[in-house]
Design a protein around this motif. Sequence first.
Motif, PDB file in Angstrom:
ATOM      1  N   LEU A  55       0.809  -1.229   0.000  1.00 29.26           N
ATOM      2  CA  LEU A  55       0.000   0.000   0.000  1.00 29.26           C
ATOM      3  C   LEU A  55       0.839   1.275   0.000  1.00 29.26           C
ATOM      4  O   LEU A  55       0.543   2.208  -0.766  1.00 29.26           O
ATOM      5  CB  LEU A  55      -0.975   0.011   1.192  1.00 29.26           C
ATOM      6  CG  LEU A  55      -2.188  -0.931   1.090  1.00 29.26           C
ATOM      7  CD1 LEU A  55      -2.960  -0.927   2.414  1.00 29.26           C
ATOM      8  CD2 LEU A  55      -3.105  -0.511  -0.060  1.00 29.26           C
ATOM      9  N   PRO A  56       1.897   1.381   0.846  1.00 29.22           N
ATOM     10  CA  PRO A  56       2.656   2.644   0.861  1.00 29.22           C
ATOM     11  C   PRO A  56       3.273   3.004  -0.495  1.00 29.22           C
ATOM     12  O   PRO A  56       3.371   4.191  -0.832  1.00 29.22           O
ATOM     13  CB  PRO A  56       3.762   2.374   1.909  1.00 29.22           C
ATOM     14  CG  PRO A  56       3.182   1.318   2.806  1.00 29.22           C
ATOM     15  CD  PRO A  56       2.358   0.453   1.906  1.00 29.22           C
ATOM     16  N   LEU A  57       3.667   1.995  -1.264  1.00 29.99           N
ATOM     17  CA  LEU A  57       4.249   2.244  -2.587  1.00 29.99           C
ATOM     18  C   LEU A  57       3.266   2.993  -3.485  1.00 29.99           C
ATOM     19  O   LEU A  57       3.660   3.902  -4.231  1.00 29.99           O
ATOM     20  CB  LEU A  57       4.627   0.897  -3.226  1.00 29.99           C
ATOM     21  CG  LEU A  57       5.132   0.908  -4.675  1.00 29.99           C
ATOM     22  CD1 LEU A  57       6.471   1.627  -4.779  1.00 29.99           C
ATOM     23  CD2 LEU A  57       5.271  -0.526  -5.203  1.00 29.99           C
ATOM     24  N   VAL A 162      11.289   2.341   5.053  1.00 31.97           N
ATOM     25  CA  VAL A 162      10.417   1.456   4.271  1.00 31.97           C
ATOM     26  C   VAL A 162       9.613   0.547   5.203  1.00 31.97           C
ATOM     27  O   VAL A 162       8.385   0.447   5.088  1.00 31.97           O
ATOM     28  CB  VAL A 162      11.235   0.602   3.266  1.00 31.97           C
ATOM     29  CG1 VAL A 162      10.416  -0.586   2.752  1.00 31.97           C
ATOM     30  CG2 VAL A 162      11.692   1.456   2.091  1.00 31.97           C
ATOM     31  N   GLN A 163      10.295  -0.119   6.139  1.00 32.56           N
ATOM     32  CA  GLN A 163       9.578  -1.036   7.032  1.00 32.56           C
ATOM     33  C   GLN A 163       8.682  -0.269   8.002  1.00 32.56           C
ATOM     34  O   GLN A 163       7.655  -0.796   8.447  1.00 32.56           O
ATOM     35  CB  GLN A 163      10.541  -1.962   7.785  1.00 32.56           C
ATOM     36  CG  GLN A 163      11.312  -2.932   6.878  1.00 32.56           C
ATOM     37  CD  GLN A 163      10.421  -3.758   5.948  1.00 32.56           C
ATOM     38  OE1 GLN A 163       9.302  -4.126   6.294  1.00 32.56           O
ATOM     39  NE2 GLN A 163      10.927  -4.014   4.748  1.00 32.56           N
ATOM     40  N   GLN A 164       9.068   0.958   8.337  1.00 33.69           N
ATOM     41  CA  GLN A 164       8.187   1.772   9.194  1.00 33.69           C
ATOM     42  C   GLN A 164       6.873   2.071   8.473  1.00 33.69           C
ATOM     43  O   GLN A 164       5.788   1.976   9.061  1.00 33.69           O
ATOM     44  CB  GLN A 164       8.895   3.062   9.611  1.00 33.69           C
ATOM     45  CG  GLN A 164       9.978   2.802  10.658  1.00 33.69           C
ATOM     46  CD  GLN A 164      10.723   4.066  11.062  1.00 33.69           C
ATOM     47  OE1 GLN A 164      10.387   5.168  10.616  1.00 33.69           O
ATOM     48  NE2 GLN A 164      11.733   3.908  11.904  1.00 33.69           N
ATOM     49  N   ALA A 165       6.973   2.415   7.189  1.00 27.55           N
ATOM     50  CA  ALA A 165       5.757   2.700   6.410  1.00 27.55           C
ATOM     51  C   ALA A 165       4.906   1.441   6.251  1.00 27.55           C
ATOM     52  O   ALA A 165       3.669   1.493   6.320  1.00 27.55           O
ATOM     53  CB  ALA A 165       6.140   3.266   5.038  1.00 27.55           C
ATOM     54  N   VAL A 166       5.581   0.321   6.037  1.00 33.52           N
ATOM     55  CA  VAL A 166       4.882  -0.957   5.878  1.00 33.52           C
ATOM     56  C   VAL A 166       4.156  -1.328   7.178  1.00 33.52           C
ATOM     57  O   VAL A 166       2.989  -1.732   7.173  1.00 33.52           O
ATOM     58  CB  VAL A 166       5.882  -2.065   5.463  1.00 33.52           C
ATOM     59  CG1 VAL A 166       5.291  -3.449   5.643  1.00 33.52           C
ATOM     60  CG2 VAL A 166       6.333  -1.849   4.009  1.00 33.52           C
TER      61      VAL A 166
END
Lengths: 335, 335
Positions: A55-57, A162-166
């Motif tokens: 989703l964040p992408l 990246v992992q924080q956004a995920v």
Amino acid sequence: MDNPFLVEVTRGNLVESRHRGSIAVVDADGGTVLSLGDVERRVFPRSAVKAIQALPLIESGIADKYSLSDEEIALACASHSGEPEHVRVAQSMLAKAGRDATCLECGAHWPSGEAAKLALAAQGEKPNALHNNCSGKHAGFICLACGLDEDPRGYVKSAHPVQQAVRAALEDLTGASHTEEVSGIDGCSIPTYAIPLPSLAFGFAKFGAGVGLSSGYKSAAERIRQAVARHPFMVAGTDRFDTKLMTVLGERVFVKVGAEGVFCAAFPELGFGVALKADDGNGRAAEAMMAGLVLRFLQLADEQRAAVEALAQPVLKNWNGIEVGRIRPSSDFLQ
Amino acid sequence: MDNPFLVEVTRGNLVESRHRGSIAVVDADGGTVLSLGDVERRVFPRSAVKAIQALPLIESGIADKYSLSDEEIALACASHSGEPEHVRVAQSMLAKAGRDATCLECGAHWPSGEAAKLALAAQGEKPNALHNNCSGKHAGFICLACGLDEDPRGYVKSAHPVQQAVRAALEDLTGASHTEEVSGIDGCSIPTYAIPLPSLAFGFAKFGAGVGLSSGYKSAAERIRQAVARHPFMVAGTDRFDTKLMTVLGERVFVKVGAEGVFCAAFPELGFGVALKADDGNGRAAEAMMAGLVLRFLQLADEQRAAVEALAQPVLKNWNGIEVGRIRPSSDFLQ
């Protein structure tokens, strides 16, 4: 609490092996539609949540910035079989971000697709990280990092943006907290967080129905569902359950397998989300359960029903092609 | 009756998957040493009884007539990985009976050993029936047929003299009747008969201790145990559980895996036979249980103990070689 027998494997006239499991089906308001077994026990969703992890992408606008195609978005949600088309699309995603396979931190493994594996060996080649079933997800992570002007190196670590956004997307959709204490390391080296099945199902109910989401996540979820429905081959591959089911049912079902007998799905027309796990981690049991749930909840045309029944009750043949038994939902499950 | 949790698979600090099973350990008089779970439920022993199925080949004097070597006798009891040495020995057995691979009725499949499979593909070859994990057992059946002056064609059928002799050996050792109603077709097309675990364990107690057997079966069992102890590679292959365990323990343990989570063993020095099944058919669980039983019953030197503990509690690593969890006997089982 003992989980019920949900799937059995027959040989001759006898049941040879039996699988127990738990299932949660939840609506987009979080209401229970179906609950079987100990659904409060935390489950690592593994690859079953790749669509939420993607989703964040999309929501960030970075997929558009790099002009990612529907095929590429579908591959970002995939546990693919490492077939040449999957490798090509993963490579293309990386190229759009100005990167290549050397940036992938998922590790290399032989294609999970048997024919692709043997073909690669026959060419005298060895697998690289592009053949890893998670390479599309990782290519998406690298696009996200680059689009955020972050160094992609270390994008698999929980502290990386990246992992924080995920993790934020996973917490937002499921409503469950994703903390260090319930985390493990996934096969492709990113963190995976164990949460109860109803939370997982709730996330997929919202993902499918588009309700209870920010407008950014809502349109991102819709774009992912459409991309996957248009390219079901990209999310799995030849002869794979997810590809076959979504080829038959299109946007009526979004379904995604995870390792260790986990399966998640959305039935958007009903507003339902589904999460299940076979206790023992066996994929054949998880597939039979998921196909059984599709038969239970969706109105299907005769041809569609026959195709889904073949997935719910596959015939087992031996090396001479003789039918020796079958996998089937147990009588408890069919009630 | 609910079978107990016997093996768990961890990820991070949590248990990700759990396996239930049943175990029978019996002495050579048929006395119960250990009974866990519903042991009266009939179980297809599948390949776990190959050593008993090989008894008629030896007892009849036909192995001697064809001068079968220890390697060849070990391969007759094997579920091998299809490595070049296995293929060579199967071919040699057939040649001694004046036959070749065209007589095998087990069907062809790619070597179950990953390296052997990839090497075969890299050579541009396809597998034949010699690569089938059962080719040694089938070569033994063909030797038996030829030695009895019977046409080997149809040797996989229950009415053929070969299968009649095999069934007689199974009934003699286990004391259980092997009837049509409890039969199924095995992966390699021969009949397999479901019997209770204590009967299966009793058969292996007699096989290991050499008691309660006719003198012909007794010396045949001894010959098989010695042949396998001398050539543990032949019964399985590179990195395989049976090969590793018997390489470490020699004649102190006879052990044989079967499909769908079955395992049988004999501990000759104690006079014990072992039969177990993971409910769900999972081999990782059956292996951990079997290694756990070896640790429980046998006095081991430190080095041997360490080797068996590594089989009982294997570390799980991901594609980057990072430890993500382990398989281990559950606390119930370790009591």
